[in-house]
Design a protein around this motif. Structure first.
Motif, PDB file in Angstrom:
ATOM      1  N   ASP A 148       0.867  -1.183   0.000  1.00 39.66           N
ATOM      2  CA  ASP A 148       0.000   0.000   0.000  1.00 39.66           C
ATOM      3  C   ASP A 148       0.899   1.226   0.000  1.00 39.66           C
ATOM      4  O   ASP A 148       2.095   1.135   0.250  1.00 39.66           O
ATOM      5  CB  ASP A 148      -0.893   0.003   1.233  1.00 39.66           C
ATOM      6  N   GLY A 149       0.316   2.381  -0.260  1.00 40.42           N
ATOM      7  CA  GLY A 149       1.099   3.598  -0.228  1.00 40.42           C
ATOM      8  C   GLY A 149       0.275   4.824  -0.545  1.00 40.42           C
ATOM      9  O   GLY A 149      -0.883   4.724  -0.953  1.00 40.42           O
ATOM     10  N   VAL A 150       0.896   5.970  -0.329  1.00 39.94           N
ATOM     11  CA  VAL A 150       0.274   7.247  -0.638  1.00 39.94           C
ATOM     12  C   VAL A 150       1.368   8.174  -1.183  1.00 39.94           C
ATOM     13  O   VAL A 150       2.492   8.157  -0.710  1.00 39.94           O
ATOM     14  CB  VAL A 150      -0.424   7.870   0.603  1.00 39.94           C
ATOM     15  N   VAL A 151       1.020   8.926  -2.219  1.00 43.33           N
ATOM     16  CA  VAL A 151       1.934   9.910  -2.804  1.00 43.33           C
ATOM     17  C   VAL A 151       1.374  11.287  -2.503  1.00 43.33           C
ATOM     18  O   VAL A 151       0.208  11.564  -2.793  1.00 43.33           O
ATOM     19  CB  VAL A 151       2.092   9.712  -4.328  1.00 43.33           C
ATOM     20  N   PHE A 152       2.197  12.147  -1.915  1.00 43.92           N
ATOM     21  CA  PHE A 152       1.763  13.500  -1.586  1.00 43.92           C
ATOM     22  C   PHE A 152       1.880  14.377  -2.824  1.00 43.92           C
ATOM     23  O   PHE A 152       2.904  14.389  -3.496  1.00 43.92           O
ATOM     24  CB  PHE A 152       2.600  14.081  -0.447  1.00 43.92           C
TER      25      PHE A 152
END
Length: 82
Positions: A33-37
């Protein structure tokens, strides 16, 4: 890299791609999983993008804190089971 979870089989990463990602030692070729700002071209964000400089986590609250190069600290809630 920050160890994640009690089993120690996963790690969190953050860096100059402005992203926080969760990786498994059992499946290291792709993040779980991940998130990119997002970066903005307005103001000082172009000169100070939100590169992730530091990570910390609280297992009890299921929170990740990411200290970013734009001066912000972003709090991310992690879903149970990850």
């Amino acid at each position: 890299l920050v160890p994640w979870g009690r089993g120690g089989t996963a790690v969190l990463s953050g860096g100059t791609d402005c992203a926080v990602r969760l990786w498994s030692a059992e499946r290291p070729w792709a993040p779980l999983d991940g998130v990119v700002f997002e970066t903005e071209s307005k103001g000082n964000r172009l000169c100070n993008p939100p590169f992730v400089h530091a990570l910390s986590w609280c297992d009890r609250l299921r929170l990740v804190a990411a200290a970013c190069g734009d001066g912000s600290v972003r709090l991310l809630r992690v879903a149970a089971g990850t």
